[in-house]
Each structure stands twice: as structure tokens, then as C-alpha cells.
Write a protein that holds these residues in place. Sequence first.
Motif, PDB file in Angstrom:
ATOM      1  N   PRO A  77       0.835  -1.216   0.000  1.00  0.00           N
ATOM      2  CA  PRO A  77       0.000   0.000   0.000  1.00  0.00           C
ATOM      3  C   PRO A  77       0.866   1.261   0.000  1.00  0.00           C
ATOM      4  O   PRO A  77       1.836   1.364   0.744  1.00  0.00           O
ATOM      5  CB  PRO A  77      -0.811  -0.126   1.291  1.00  0.00           C
ATOM      6  CG  PRO A  77      -0.756  -1.574   1.646  1.00  0.00           C
ATOM      7  CD  PRO A  77       0.574  -2.070   1.170  1.00  0.00           C
ATOM      8  N   LEU A  78       0.513   2.198  -0.850  1.00  0.00           N
ATOM      9  CA  LEU A  78       1.216   3.474  -0.941  1.00  0.00           C
ATOM     10  C   LEU A  78       0.232   4.602  -0.646  1.00  0.00           C
ATOM     11  O   LEU A  78      -0.934   4.542  -1.066  1.00  0.00           O
ATOM     12  CB  LEU A  78       1.822   3.660  -2.336  1.00  0.00           C
ATOM     13  CG  LEU A  78       2.869   2.623  -2.779  1.00  0.00           C
ATOM     14  CD1 LEU A  78       3.310   2.900  -4.198  1.00  0.00           C
ATOM     15  CD2 LEU A  78       4.072   2.640  -1.844  1.00  0.00           C
ATOM     16  N   TYR A  79       0.736   5.625   0.075  1.00  0.00           N
ATOM     17  CA  TYR A  79      -0.089   6.768   0.436  1.00  0.00           C
ATOM     18  C   TYR A  79       0.438   8.010  -0.267  1.00  0.00           C
ATOM     19  O   TYR A  79       1.657   8.215  -0.372  1.00  0.00           O
ATOM     20  CB  TYR A  79      -0.089   6.982   1.946  1.00  0.00           C
ATOM     21  CG  TYR A  79      -0.723   5.840   2.702  1.00  0.00           C
ATOM     22  CD1 TYR A  79      -2.065   5.884   3.060  1.00  0.00           C
ATOM     23  CD2 TYR A  79       0.024   4.711   3.056  1.00  0.00           C
ATOM     24  CE1 TYR A  79      -2.658   4.833   3.759  1.00  0.00           C
ATOM     25  CE2 TYR A  79      -0.556   3.657   3.739  1.00  0.00           C
ATOM     26  CZ  TYR A  79      -1.889   3.719   4.090  1.00  0.00           C
ATOM     27  OH  TYR A  79      -2.460   2.677   4.769  1.00  0.00           O
ATOM     28  N   LYS A  80      -0.482   8.817  -0.736  1.00  0.00           N
ATOM     29  CA  LYS A  80      -0.103  10.030  -1.466  1.00  0.00           C
ATOM     30  C   LYS A  80      -0.581  11.254  -0.704  1.00  0.00           C
ATOM     31  O   LYS A  80      -1.742  11.336  -0.305  1.00  0.00           O
ATOM     32  CB  LYS A  80      -0.697  10.028  -2.872  1.00  0.00           C
ATOM     33  CG  LYS A  80      -0.372  11.277  -3.669  1.00  0.00           C
ATOM     34  CD  LYS A  80      -0.783  11.142  -5.122  1.00  0.00           C
ATOM     35  CE  LYS A  80      -2.271  11.130  -5.292  1.00  0.00           C
ATOM     36  NZ  LYS A  80      -2.665  11.119  -6.712  1.00  0.00           N
ATOM     37  N   SER A  81       0.355  12.191  -0.515  1.00  0.00           N
ATOM     38  CA  SER A  81       0.011  13.477   0.099  1.00  0.00           C
ATOM     39  C   SER A  81       0.232  14.579  -0.924  1.00  0.00           C
ATOM     40  O   SER A  81       1.200  14.538  -1.702  1.00  0.00           O
ATOM     41  CB  SER A  81       0.873  13.735   1.336  1.00  0.00           C
ATOM     42  OG  SER A  81       0.513  12.842   2.375  1.00  0.00           O
ATOM     43  N   VAL A  82      -0.649  15.564  -0.880  1.00  0.00           N
ATOM     44  CA  VAL A  82      -0.614  16.639  -1.874  1.00  0.00           C
ATOM     45  C   VAL A  82      -0.612  17.979  -1.165  1.00  0.00           C
ATOM     46  O   VAL A  82      -1.397  18.208  -0.242  1.00  0.00           O
ATOM     47  CB  VAL A  82      -1.818  16.550  -2.831  1.00  0.00           C
ATOM     48  CG1 VAL A  82      -1.737  17.655  -3.885  1.00  0.00           C
ATOM     49  CG2 VAL A  82      -1.891  15.182  -3.489  1.00  0.00           C
ATOM     50  N   GLY A  83       0.281  18.846  -1.595  1.00  0.00           N
ATOM     51  CA  GLY A  83       0.313  20.230  -1.131  1.00  0.00           C
ATOM     52  C   GLY A  83       0.398  21.155  -2.324  1.00  0.00           C
ATOM     53  O   GLY A  83       0.846  20.754  -3.410  1.00  0.00           O
ATOM     54  N   THR A  84      -0.031  22.399  -2.152  1.00  0.00           N
ATOM     55  CA  THR A  84      -0.001  23.343  -3.267  1.00  0.00           C
ATOM     56  C   THR A  84       0.673  24.639  -2.839  1.00  0.00           C
ATOM     57  O   THR A  84       0.551  25.076  -1.687  1.00  0.00           O
ATOM     58  CB  THR A  84      -1.426  23.660  -3.765  1.00  0.00           C
ATOM     59  OG1 THR A  84      -2.221  24.133  -2.676  1.00  0.00           O
ATOM     60  CG2 THR A  84      -2.067  22.424  -4.363  1.00  0.00           C
ATOM     61  N   VAL A  85       1.382  25.232  -3.788  1.00  0.00           N
ATOM     62  CA  VAL A  85       1.995  26.545  -3.580  1.00  0.00           C
ATOM     63  C   VAL A  85       1.499  27.470  -4.672  1.00  0.00           C
ATOM     64  O   VAL A  85       1.190  27.046  -5.785  1.00  0.00           O
ATOM     65  CB  VAL A  85       3.534  26.456  -3.600  1.00  0.00           C
ATOM     66  CG1 VAL A  85       4.057  25.662  -2.435  1.00  0.00           C
ATOM     67  CG2 VAL A  85       4.036  25.867  -4.914  1.00  0.00           C
ATOM     68  N   ASN A 422      10.150  39.428   1.312  1.00  0.00           N
ATOM     69  CA  ASN A 422       9.107  39.614   0.303  1.00  0.00           C
ATOM     70  C   ASN A 422       9.202  38.557  -0.800  1.00  0.00           C
ATOM     71  O   ASN A 422       9.452  38.879  -1.959  1.00  0.00           O
ATOM     72  CB  ASN A 422       9.202  41.015  -0.310  1.00  0.00           C
ATOM     73  CG  ASN A 422      10.574  41.261  -0.916  1.00  0.00           C
ATOM     74  OD1 ASN A 422      11.535  40.547  -0.645  1.00  0.00           O
ATOM     75  ND2 ASN A 422      10.664  42.271  -1.766  1.00  0.00           N
ATOM     76  N   PRO A 423       9.030  37.254  -0.453  1.00  0.00           N
ATOM     77  CA  PRO A 423       9.099  36.222  -1.491  1.00  0.00           C
ATOM     78  C   PRO A 423       7.885  36.284  -2.408  1.00  0.00           C
ATOM     79  O   PRO A 423       6.819  36.777  -2.027  1.00  0.00           O
ATOM     80  CB  PRO A 423       9.128  34.914  -0.703  1.00  0.00           C
ATOM     81  CG  PRO A 423       8.394  35.240   0.555  1.00  0.00           C
ATOM     82  CD  PRO A 423       8.731  36.678   0.868  1.00  0.00           C
ATOM     83  N   ASN A 424       8.050  35.754  -3.636  1.00  0.00           N
ATOM     84  CA  ASN A 424       6.937  35.722  -4.591  1.00  0.00           C
ATOM     85  C   ASN A 424       6.212  34.385  -4.575  1.00  0.00           C
ATOM     86  O   ASN A 424       5.423  34.096  -5.465  1.00  0.00           O
ATOM     87  CB  ASN A 424       7.448  36.001  -6.011  1.00  0.00           C
ATOM     88  CG  ASN A 424       8.332  34.877  -6.522  1.00  0.00           C
ATOM     89  OD1 ASN A 424       9.051  34.241  -5.752  1.00  0.00           O
ATOM     90  ND2 ASN A 424       8.294  34.627  -7.823  1.00  0.00           N
ATOM     91  N   VAL A 425       6.487  33.540  -3.575  1.00  0.00           N
ATOM     92  CA  VAL A 425       5.860  32.222  -3.455  1.00  0.00           C
ATOM     93  C   VAL A 425       5.301  32.086  -2.042  1.00  0.00           C
ATOM     94  O   VAL A 425       5.944  32.507  -1.078  1.00  0.00           O
ATOM     95  CB  VAL A 425       6.875  31.091  -3.735  1.00  0.00           C
ATOM     96  CG1 VAL A 425       6.201  29.734  -3.599  1.00  0.00           C
ATOM     97  CG2 VAL A 425       7.468  31.239  -5.131  1.00  0.00           C
TER      98      VAL A 425
END
Length: 738
Positions: A77-85, A422-425
Motif C-alpha cells: 500500500p502506498l499513500y499520497k500526500s498533496v500540497g499546493t503553492v 518579500n518572497p513571490n511564493v
Amino acid sequence: MREPDKRLNDPEAPYPYGYNSGYPYPRGYAYRNGEERGRQRGFQDYLLIIRERVWWVLAIFLLVLLSTTLTVLYQTPLYKSVGTVEVKREANTVVKFEEVESQELRGMEDFNTEVKILESLSIIEQVAARFKGDERGRFLKPYLKGKDPAEVSLPLILYRNRRIIPQRLSRIIAIEYIHPDPEIAAKTTNLFMDEYIGFNQRKQLEASLKAVEDLQIRADQQRRKLEEMEFKLQEYREEHETVSFDERSAIENEKLSILNLKSTEAETALYEVQFQWDLIRTYREKGRNLMELSFISDGPLVQHLNADFSTRKVEVASLSKRYRDKHPTMISLLRSLQEVEDELLTAIQAEVDKVYSDLLRAKARYEEAQAAVNQQENLLMNIDRLSVDYETMQREAEVNTVIYQRLVERMRETNISSSLDNPNVRALDRAVMAEKPYWPNFFLFFNAGIFGGVVLSVGVALIIAHLDDRVKSASEIEQVVGLPLLGAISELKNLPSMEKAKVAASGSESDAFDGFLSLYSSLMLNSQGKNAQCLLVTSTIPGEGKSFLSSNLALTFSSHGENTLLIDCDLRLSNLPRLLGIEKAPGVADYCFEKADFDQVVRREEQTGLHLIPTGKRAGNPSQILSSERFGQLLQEARERYPRIILDTPPISAVSDSLIILPLVDGVLYTIKFNAVKRKIMVANVRRLLEADVPVLGAVLNQLKLSLSGYHYSHQNYKYRHYRYRQASNRELAEKLN
């Protein structure tokens, strides 16, 4: 030897009234003028192909489904985590300063650059460096499998299991990471986000610090350059002894104006004198009197002498009336008149000389004035050149002053902006632990197993059908084998062998019964078949049902009032006595070797009344018996007693017994088992039959599966009711013939 009918191998030959080569056959089993070949297979045809090989389809389908199921069960079994920037279009602005390195997104190129940075090996290595101690061991545990942790590359694992997915029509980038441990998967995803944001911050800070350093160096260089320029300006003013080139230029311009005025006056005077001199020259060239010119006649001396000359001319004119020319008074007056005239001419010449001298003086004055103007102009031009050089140096000094001031200001702004975050991300959604495995996807695997099983099994079935070389259609029999199809006998299921051999008499199987009626009708509608007293029945290989065909064909003839004799000529593997329930001996072998009487070898089947001559005792050399004179006598005596004789002979590909009997018969019926015999073998054996001088009446297709007949025998899905209808028509035809 009889030459085979050319129409046997000509699929385009016309078959009137539903006949091929003169032999009648039911229309449902053959196609004229290449109709079958031009027909496109429909969906129903493919269903029938699959149905014919249903066990292959089921076996392969179950195998594929089982394989996919086992694959799912053994998957980790594999688990997937997702994050967004979010990559912002512009960086946050605290103080409005111009950035050293612009972070503004100007197009897809800039956005794709950010994606590639996030995918870079540098980010992966920084994330790998964040895993230490127990966390590193926990991360690597699923990948060790007995390996030393030092041998496993953590960056390589990170590279293989993370995905960077730009979201379409947005400035959002999704970061996915897959790991057997859901907590590690979420932590790794967040580390990628943190390292990417930190990378952008460090990049901006490093750029700012580097820019401050560069600006300081450039400001020092600019300051030294500005000092050098100011020193050069001072030296230039001292060298040319002037404080201001503008003031000196104004003074010299005023002097030039005065000189230009004097030059203009001299030029005007020169023009007036030159005009007078030109008049004098013109008058002289034309011989006119210069006294007509006012500036000559107005001379004091000229006026006085001209008046005196006029007076004396008057006196001479008045005295000439009193005295003659030789008179002393006249001579004296004329002499004085001449003297006055000479003086007048001299005075006129003096006036001319005066005009000429005035001309020379005017030219000299003009030339002097013009030279003074030219000298002053040259002086002004020299001053202007010096002024241009000076102004160029002065403007350069001013530009360098502005550059120096701008560098100092820019350095101050950069120092301030480098201290601001002051990052742009920015992180949009942090990754969380997955509640259920991402892989394996049971639903996906199950559907893939079903779909793959269906596709593979159907594909294998179609490939097997394509590679299948067995005869199974009327067109193959007529076009490939070269024989007309006289009839088709349907397959009999769950029926004992003895009942099968008598189905034409019992009528227990209507489909088979109708098939024999159709075969009988086909033979009766053809002159050769109708007049053939002795018929030989054979096949390609054993098991095609030639004995079944022979017995039922004999019964069919008997049922139509024709006294029929069935002779079992298969001395090697006799089946007819067993099928009809008759003793095997005596028979053909006894007649030929033991010299038995004809009546002794003929047997009568009680139930149907069919007459049969069995094979008799076992023979050591069947070919010798069939080629003996006694066997010929047996057939001759049978011809004298029976209008119909049917010989059941061995398969032609196994032995040559059938070929030995061929010269003694009137026609041949070739038995073909549906979907059992390969074309090449059948074509080779049929060719041997056609080489004999005996008519091959045609072929009979045996054990036809009605469930598959729609694919092999019809333009529009051959159905059972069509088959029944056609056989009913054939029965009516047979009744009319009788």
C-alpha cells in the motif's frame, strides 16, 4: 480420364436456379458471384466467432482477472500526500523600491522556470538533508529489503516518488509525494514546499547582497571618474584663458557684426564705382561721347572747358560769316578753339582716370573689410569648437554626477529591501496524512482486469479464428476445395450412435432429417446424381461421419421407394454393422475369399428394412480384396438387383481403398465434417478424386452447428427458422419428384 468441370474453381460462374456446376443445393449454404467475399462482417458475426471459441475466451478472461487480483493482493500500500503553492504575479511590496532581481511573472516562460526550479536536483538534495536520525531510517525502511542503508540513495527515492503538477490556467503548483508511510508522505511534501519557498527567499537575499556589493564598487569608480572630469574642465579653461566660453563668444560676435557692416559699405561703394567704369568702357566701345555721362560732365574742369569750348564755337560760327578760313582772325580763333578742345579731352581723360583710381581704391577697401570679416569668423569658429569640446566635457561630467547620485540612492534602497522578507511564493495548502492508500487502487485494478481480460480473450479468439484453416463454410468448399455443396447435416447432440445411424428413418431429429431430404433433392435434381446407381461415400480423415451419412442416405433412398443396398467397404475399421445392430460376418471378405453366395452376405435391418453387406471376417490385406475380380462381381450382381447402391469407404487421406473402388462406381459423395478438416489436406485429397474418370457429385457438410451457422452460412444472420423453412421447401420438392 474425365477432366473436372472448370466451373468448380470459378467463383464467378453463374449458377442458375440455385445450382453450382449443375448440382442443386440449398441457397442458404452457398453464395453466387462472390457475394460472401464482398460481405462485410457485422457485430453479430463477431459474436458468433467468440461463441464458437467461448472456452478460450472464458479461460483467458479468468486467467487475466486472477492475475490482476493476485497482483493487487501482493502490492505494497502506498499513500499520497498533496500540497499546493502559489506563485504570485508580483512579490509583496512593503516599501516601493525597484527590485534588484525582478520576481514578476511576465509569461509562461517565467512560470515554467519556477516549475523547473521546484523539480531541480538542488531542491531534492535540500529535502534529503532534512531527514536525519530516526526519521531517515523510517523513511528508508520500506526500500531497504535487506540492503545497507548507506547503499540506498535517498535523493534518488525522492526523485522517483515526487510529482510536480502545474495546475492548468492558474499560477498554482501541486506537489505530490508517495510513500508507504502516510505520515512520511505528508512530511516530505511539506518539506518540498518549505525548501522551495526558502530557496526563493535565499535567492532574493543573495541577489540583493551581491547587488549592494556591486553597487558599492561601481559608486566608488564613478566618484573617481567624476573627480577626474572636473579636474579636466578646470585645466581646459586655464589653457584657453577663458572663464566662460559663452561670454567670449558674445563679444566676438559683436565685433563680427561691425566688420560685416563695414564690408557691406565697401562692397556698395565698389559696386557704384564699378558701374561707372563699366559705363565708360561701354561708351568707348560704341564710340559715344563721354560727356553724356553725368559723373564725367559734372567735373568742374570739364564743365568750365566745355562752356569755354561752346563759347568759342559760337564766336567762330559768327565770324565765319565775315571772314574766310585763311583770315588771321579766323585762324587765331580756330587755333584757340582747338586748344580748348584738347584741354577738354584731357580733362575728360582725367575724370576717367579718377573713376579708375576710385575703382582700385574701392576694391582694396572691400578686400580689406572682407579679410577682417573672415578672420573674425575663423576666430568665432575656433571659439565654438572649443566651446563644443568644453560643453561635451561638461555634459559628461553632469551625466557622471547623475549616475553617481543614482548609484548611491540605489545602494541605499537595496540595503533596505534586502532586510525585508518579500518572497513571490507562498504555501497555499499544506499536505496532510492520507486516510486510505493511493495504491493499489482496487477498483481500478478490478476494472482493468475485466477490461484487459475481455480485450485479450476476444483478441485471442479473433486471432485463432483468423489462423483457423479448417473448412467451415459453403464458399470454402466451393471456391477453395472445388466441390459443389449438395447439403448440410446439422449436429446431433445427446443421441446414441445407433439412433444417429437411423435418424433419416425415425425422424427423431427434424433438422438432420430435413438435411437428408435436402441432400436427396439435390441428387434428384441433377442428371448425374439421379442416374448414379452406385454411389461411393468417403471423407478426408476418420471421424467425419461418412458411415453416418452412408446409412442415413441409404435410408432416405429407401423411404422414397428405391430398393437400396448399403455395402460396408471400410475393411479396416468397420462401423456400419455396429451402428445398425447387424452381425459383421459374413460379408464382403467372405464373398471375395470364401466364395460365399450373394444372398448369404446380404443382411436386412429389421427395424428399417435396409439391406446391408457388412465387411465380413477380418482381412489381412483390404486393398487386395477391393481390387479383386470377385469384388467387381459383387458390385455387378448388386447392380442387377438394386437400383441404388451406396458404398461406405475408408477416408481417402488414410488409405487408398477408396481410389481402388472409384472405377467401379457412378459417382462420389465427399463427406466433410464442419470445422474439423484443414483446407490444404482436403484440397490435396479432392484433387486425387477429380483425377479419376468418375463424377464427384459434390460434398456434404456434416455435423453443422446451427448456433454458428449465422456466421458461416448467411448474409443476414442465418437463423434456425430460416433453415427450417428452407428444408420444408426441399421436402415439398422431393415429394413432387416422386
